[in-house]
Design an enzyme around this catalytic site. Sequence first.
Site, PDB file in Angstrom:
ATOM      1  N   TRP A  41     -13.951  43.755  64.671  1.00  0.00           N
ATOM      2  CA  TRP A  41     -13.312  42.490  64.288  1.00  0.00           C
ATOM      3  C   TRP A  41     -12.062  42.252  65.119  1.00  0.00           C
ATOM      4  O   TRP A  41     -11.819  41.138  65.602  1.00  0.00           O
ATOM      5  CB  TRP A  41     -12.978  42.474  62.799  1.00  0.00           C
ATOM      6  CG  TRP A  41     -14.194  42.519  61.926  1.00  0.00           C
ATOM      7  CD1 TRP A  41     -14.509  43.470  61.008  1.00  0.00           C
ATOM      8  CD2 TRP A  41     -15.265  41.557  61.882  1.00  0.00           C
ATOM      9  NE1 TRP A  41     -15.706  43.176  60.410  1.00  0.00           N
ATOM     10  CE2 TRP A  41     -16.196  42.012  60.917  1.00  0.00           C
ATOM     11  CE3 TRP A  41     -15.536  40.369  62.563  1.00  0.00           C
ATOM     12  CZ2 TRP A  41     -17.363  41.322  60.617  1.00  0.00           C
ATOM     13  CZ3 TRP A  41     -16.705  39.673  62.268  1.00  0.00           C
ATOM     14  CH2 TRP A  41     -17.604  40.148  61.303  1.00  0.00           C
TER      15      TRP A  41
ATOM     16  N   ASP B  18      -4.923  40.022  60.548  1.00  0.00           N
ATOM     17  CA  ASP B  18      -6.186  39.773  59.861  1.00  0.00           C
ATOM     18  C   ASP B  18      -6.231  40.778  58.710  1.00  0.00           C
ATOM     19  O   ASP B  18      -6.317  41.978  58.930  1.00  0.00           O
ATOM     20  CB  ASP B  18      -7.344  39.999  60.848  1.00  0.00           C
ATOM     21  CG  ASP B  18      -8.717  39.951  60.169  1.00  0.00           C
ATOM     22  OD1 ASP B  18      -8.778  39.747  58.938  1.00  0.00           O
ATOM     23  OD2 ASP B  18      -9.731  40.114  60.882  1.00  0.00           O
TER      24      ASP B  18
ATOM     25  N   LYS C 155     -14.134  39.545  50.918  1.00  0.00           N
ATOM     26  CA  LYS C 155     -14.029  41.000  50.797  1.00  0.00           C
ATOM     27  C   LYS C 155     -13.202  41.402  49.567  1.00  0.00           C
ATOM     28  O   LYS C 155     -13.371  42.479  49.050  1.00  0.00           O
ATOM     29  CB  LYS C 155     -13.411  41.597  52.055  1.00  0.00           C
ATOM     30  CG  LYS C 155     -14.026  41.110  53.356  1.00  0.00           C
ATOM     31  CD  LYS C 155     -15.241  41.896  53.789  1.00  0.00           C
ATOM     32  CE  LYS C 155     -16.000  41.260  54.935  1.00  0.00           C
ATOM     33  NZ  LYS C 155     -15.233  40.978  56.129  1.00  0.00           N
TER      34      LYS C 155
END
Length: 357
Positions: free
Chosen positions: A99, A166, A190
């Site tokens: 990511w 992030d 999440k």
Amino acid sequence: MAKHVFNAGPCLLPKVAVDNAIDALRDFKGTGVSLISTSHRSKAWVEVMDECRALWKELLDIPDTHEVLFLGSGASLEFLLVPMNYLEKKAGYLDTGVWAHKALKEAQGLGDAFAVASSADRNYSYIPKGYEIPADLDYFHITTNNTIYGTELREDIDCPVPLIADMSSDILSRRVDVSKYALIYGGAQKNAGPAGVAFAIVRKDSLGKVSRHIPTMLDYRVHIDKESMFNTPPVFSIFVMNETLKWLKSVGGVDAIHEADVRKAETLYAEIDRNDLFVGTAAVADRSIMNVCFVMAPGYEHLQDEFLNFATSRDIVGIKGHRSVGGFRASIYNACTQEDVEALVKCMRDFESRVCR
Ligand SMILES: *Cc1c(COP(=O)(O)O)cnc(C)c1O
């Protein structure tokens, strides 16, 4: 029998949030109209937006310098919004996983963006340390929890340039010093809610410093100005996110959930370390309290599928590891309970007695 859900995302959400969402789909707040047929300009809906924003601010103790946004984009589009809104010349990224790397790639299309440090050399199994953040960067970007590898940076680092994070997969699992960040963002699915909405916590005075033309929908200032309703917001996703935050508050907020999250993680890591059949893949010092990654120990690799099947027979769902790491990953986000974790631990022990009889 109820399943023990360890999916990495979309993930388990609190039952009360799911139940209230089902009710609202039938009849939103007693209006006789379904939530998904209600005008997003109606008073009943705007109240949900306001409540959700206020809950974020309360739960994370967000200062007035920052605003909370809900975007129908996912974290992956925010990978692009970051350089669009912040990159003038030069940006540094901490390359800690797939990511993080994708975020970096989006910035490279818009300017000089590079990895300040990387843990790619050991398949992202640790968080780089001892690197220096250049003082001439427009921003430094970190990924606090590396969902795929189970590593986590659980401190709010000191940074000489605007810090952007992030936090898709560990937001709301610990207290964060929001004042240290220019921007915190992530997908909700999440820990904060269902898929379909992303969040952004943005320091208002960190914007407006780049010279490029920013397309309307990619401009954080537009979303601040329009209170996240420049266009039709993802009403269902935001509703469930709001219910998830209400639940979090009802169980004692971020400090209480952090304690529970740490306990769950310690329980599971203790079993991985004790049980000779399994071995953890993340560096011990960098172990995530959200995603616990492990593989069969050397000599037992051939038992991987057998363990997965055994776990499935015990109503354990979603522990297959990401294809880039293999093995197993148990995602133990906020809504996952100590009982779920103990069911997995028992399953690992029972498998051990079966194999080592
Ligand atoms: C899942 C995840 C993403 C991607 O989120 P989308 O909303 O699917 O774009 C980005 N970063 C991290 C750390 C993630 O775990």
